[in-house]
Enzyme design. Structure first.
Site, PDB file in Angstrom:
ATOM      1  CD1 TRP A 120      87.045  -4.754  -0.661  1.00 26.94           C
ATOM      2  CD2 TRP A 120      87.235  -2.530  -0.635  1.00 26.94           C
ATOM      3  NE1 TRP A 120      88.281  -4.449  -0.149  1.00 26.94           N
ATOM      4  CE2 TRP A 120      88.440  -3.091  -0.124  1.00 26.94           C
ATOM      5  CE3 TRP A 120      87.138  -1.148  -0.723  1.00 26.94           C
ATOM      6  CZ2 TRP A 120      89.509  -2.314   0.309  1.00 26.94           C
ATOM      7  CZ3 TRP A 120      88.201  -0.368  -0.299  1.00 26.94           C
ATOM      8  CH2 TRP A 120      89.373  -0.943   0.218  1.00 26.94           C
ATOM      9  CB  CYS A 130      93.664  -5.617   1.682  1.00 24.82           C
ATOM     10  SG  CYS A 130      93.474  -7.389   1.382  1.00 24.82           S
ATOM     11  CG  ASP A 137      96.090  -2.105   6.989  1.00 22.89           C
ATOM     12  OD1 ASP A 137      96.142  -1.977   5.747  1.00 22.89           O
ATOM     13  OD2 ASP A 137      95.243  -2.805   7.562  1.00 22.89           O
TER      14      ASP A 137
END
Length: 779
Positions: A325, A361, A443
């Site tokens: 990120w 994600c 997740d």
């Protein structure tokens, strides 16, 4: 013929449960038919002189680590040993035909005909056939025969990884058994049954023959393996999904839509899951091998999903994808550039498990969907807008201020992501109280550890909805993502903190997934939470909070008679122009109110991490009784042009106080600057084997030159994924690219294109249901 749809019917004795559904891919269009009779059940015949231990019912959900050994590939039988010549008519096997053709009965009735692999790919809980060629005719009065299936590095009968399959007269459900259904000279055809809780994975097969008199036996090792998958078509399998259209979507559909952006500016990108593509099944089995889960645990989808959640990220186990990120992807691929799971999984497998760079994600979710569907677990990618990240298990999203209402950055560890993408998978949950089966949240994005590993789920969506956060796995974390309250705290002079404001509708908006059978967006928020503000929703929040680290957060209610919210027109601000929003302030009382509002806007990563503030303002607001006032807020292009990061996201924070009541006003709104779409126009007729073309156009929305523009183009059944380097694109100019390709698969197919440029991220083909080239390829 054009317009026909693939409809395969079959209820033969291969698939012996009622309502066996046709193995159709949603977008194919070729008619195939064939009907067969159904196998009758019967009594089980006693194993002839078999080891009695194999009669035990095995618990395939075992997670015993006693058979956990050094990682090796699943056993592949070696070359057939040299056998002694048959004496006195001794029975032996000359060859085994697993009937693994994609167009054959096994693959068709097991809904595995779409896999590229040539091995026998079957689903548990359903019969399949094989043919044996013997050295002489089989005589049931004098001969005996049984099959052995082995999986894992150390197969054991007691753990269900070594299966001994006896020959019986009548097949019964839920047992490993084989029956002779045809005999023609030296050839016999066997119908083999498997239980619905069998261990999934790669099996090696051997056939042992001998005499009922107990004389010597001979063993033949098959040169081909058998792949066993979960079975959503089998009622006894815990992943059973009782809706054929949903099975087509969540198991057989190899493309989908993943949503991103903000709640007021929802974007969508097409994603190629490609679970049937060449090499993907091998890659998925490799992931299971590389995990630390013993093969005996692979019969339980809860175990498998939990392991997949950990293995898709590389954070602590050298899994598939490295998360990044930072905005610097120079030594890998930008997460925004991916549009398919195929290249990622094949690269991971071909490099013997070297993590692929990079993912965020939506990439983690897309790859997870591919792996779960490939293994036979119904799955979908799910996007939650305004998704909270609770870092202290308080089940609230906390914002801290000092005595002067300045944010305390060192305490503000919780965040709200513009959007976050995870997965739902479908299964029963016999390990939980009744009512918690169905969709489970999982997740793979590495955020917080679960039992020491970066993974999350499966968490029952029903448990999340009702606030039953004490049920496993990781239900508190997912609950906070979708339904936590945002609570504002102010530091007192003595160093303690007081709750000064709370937002009860701040997180968990427009939870989205692709609709069944179409490219429309389906809103599934109601599955994760009751209607905002309802008594049921408040009960769920208060129930959950009692199990968090701040169980007294709801003891002091805060009165409010002035509200503040932010609105935007249409689809919101566009990249390259001034960003304009409206601040709406309402006085709900019968008395006049005066307030001071402080506003600041910051560039933000979509995860909720702020890069830096680029504009601050202060404004006074005077309100008459029951008055509503709109304040126009503008962010000039010149102030953000050199500041943006991935997703072009910003956060506007408003804070203030009402003079008359000392009521605290607080609001945080995220928005993004919309980037332009790529437009794709098909050129010519789409015919399998005939060259055609498609025109891709893009217009630079900025008044400045874009540097190093690269197109990525891919289409399952149309075009292999590849890059097209465009270079620099001057301000407001238009680029046109013509792609030539030869369709290889019939039916509706989609060409997917994305643009990779550091100054302009997330430029993809959007609104595919309106303007993407859904090409119907004729034969």
């Amino acid at each position: 013929m054009p317009g026909e749809r693939l409809t395969v019917r079959g209820t033969s004795e291969i698939g012996r449960y009622p309502g066996a559904a046709p193995p159709t891919r949603v977008e194919l269009s070729i008619q195939k038919e064939g009907e067969k009779k159904q196998e009758e059940g019967g009594c089980r015949r006693w194993f002839r002189k078999m080891c009695p231990c194999c009669c035990k019912r095995q618990n395939s959900t075992s997670y015993d680590i006693t058979d956990k050994v050094e990682l090796v590939k699943p056993p592949t039988p070696g070359p057939e040993p040299v056998k002694p010549k048959a004496e006195n008519g001794e029975l032996s096997v000359r060859s085994v035909d697993l009937l693994s053709s994609k167009t054959g009965q096994n693959r068709q009735e097991h809904h595995t005909d779409l896999y590229h692999d040539d091995e026998l790919i079957i689903r548990r809980g359903q019969t399949f056939q094989m043919e044996l060629e013997l050295n002489r005719p089989f005589n049931a009065d004098t001969d005996k025969l049984h099959l052995d299936l082995r999986t894992g590095p150390l197969p054991m009968v007691s753990k269900g990884t070594h299966v001994i399959i006896p020959l019986v007269d009548h097949l019964e459900d839920e047992r490993w058994e084989a029956k002779i259904v045809e005999q023609n000279g030296n050839k016999i055809k066997l119908s083999v049954n498997s239980p619905a809780n069998a261990v999934i994975g790669l099996y090696g097969l051997s056939v042992t023959t001998g005499s009922l008199k107990g004389e010597s036996t001979t063993t033949h090792n098959s040169s081909k393996n058998i792949v066993m998958l979960f079975n959503p078509w089998c009622e006894e399998d815990t992943v059973f999904l009782d809706d054929e259209e949903e099975r087509k979507e969540y198991v057989l559909n190899d493309t989908g839509r993943i949503y991103y952006g903000t709640e007021k500016q929802i974007g969508a990108r097409t994603w190629n899951f490609g679970q049937f593509h060449e090499g993907i099944l091998d890659a998925c089995l490799f992931i299971l091998e590389k995990s630390d889960m013993p093969p005996s645990g692979r019969g339980d989808p809860v175990n498998v999903v939990r392991v997949i959640s950990a293995m898709i990220n590389a954070q602590d186990d050298f899994g598939v994808l490295v998360g990044n990120w930072s905005g610097n992807y120079s030594d890998g691929v930008s997460p925004a550039a991916w549009s398919s799971s195929v290249e990622i999984l094949r690269k991971y497998h071909s490099t013997d498990g070297t993590p692929v760079s990079y993912g965020q994600c939506w990439v983690f979710s897309g790859v997870t969907t591919t792996v779960l569907r490939c293994l036979g677990i119904p799955a979908r990618s799910v996007t939650n807008f305004q998704s909270a990240h609770d870092t202290d298990v308080s089940l609230t999203t906390d914002v801290y201020f000092d005595e002067n209402m300045e944010p305390l950055d060192y305490l503000n560890n919780d965040s709200v992501w513009n959007f976050h993408v995870w997965n739902d998978c479908w299964m029963a949950r016999p390990d939980l109280p009744p009512g918690n089966g169905g969709w489970q949240a999982v997740d793979s994005t590495p955020q917080e550890t679960s039992q020491g590993t970066f993974r999350c789920g499966p968490a029952s969506v029903n448990a999340i909805r009702s606030g039953q956060v004490y049920l496993k796995h990781d239900t508190p974390f997912v609950f906070a993502e979708v339904n936590s309250d945002k609570i504002y705290w102010q530091r007192n002079l003595d160093g303690t903190f007081s709750q000064i404001h709370s937002e009860k509708k701040a997180v968990g908006h427009y939870i989205s997934t692709k609709a069944v059978g179409s490219d429309e967006r389906a809103d599934i928020t109601h599955l994760y939470k009751h209607q905002e503000g309802s008594e049921e929703e408040r009960i769920a929040v208060e129930t959950a909070s009692r199990y968090g680290s701040k169980p007294d957060a709801y003891s002091t209610p805060v009165a409010e008679d002035v509200t503040v919210e932010v609105k935007m027109d249409g689809e919101g601000p566009r990249m390259g122009a001034d960003a304009k929003l409206s601040i709406l302030v309402k006085n709900l009382s019968s008395q006049p109110r005066q307030a001071t509002l402080h506003s600041q806007v910051a560039v933000m990563y979509y995860t909720g991490v702020l890069k830096g503030t680029i504009k601050k303002e202060q404004m006074s607001v005077e309100l008459s009784p029951n008055e509503e006032k709109t304040i126009e807020w503008i962010l000039p292009y010149q102030q953000y042009q050199d500041q943006l990061v991935d997703q072009a996201a910003l956060m506007l924070t408003l804070s203030g106080r009402v003079s008359e009541t000392q009521q605290v006003l607080a609001n945080q709104t995220t928005f993004r600057l919309r980037t332009p779409d790529l437009n794709i126009t098909p050129l010519g007729e789409a015919v399998v084997g005939k060259e055609m073309a498609a025109k891709i156009t893009f217009t630079n929305p900025l008044p400045r030159t874009l540097k190093g523009v690269v197109f990525r183009v891919e289409g399952l059944g149309l075009q292999k994924g590849h890059e097209v380097v465009v270079g620099d694109v001057s301000g407001h100019s238009t680029v046109t690219l013509t792609e030539h390709f030869i369709p290889t698969q019939p039916g509706p197919r989609k060409l997917v294109a994305s643009l990779d440029c550091k100054q302009l991220t997330q430029v993809i083909l959007q609104r595919a249901h309106r303007n993407s080239p859904c090409l119907f390829c004729h034969i």
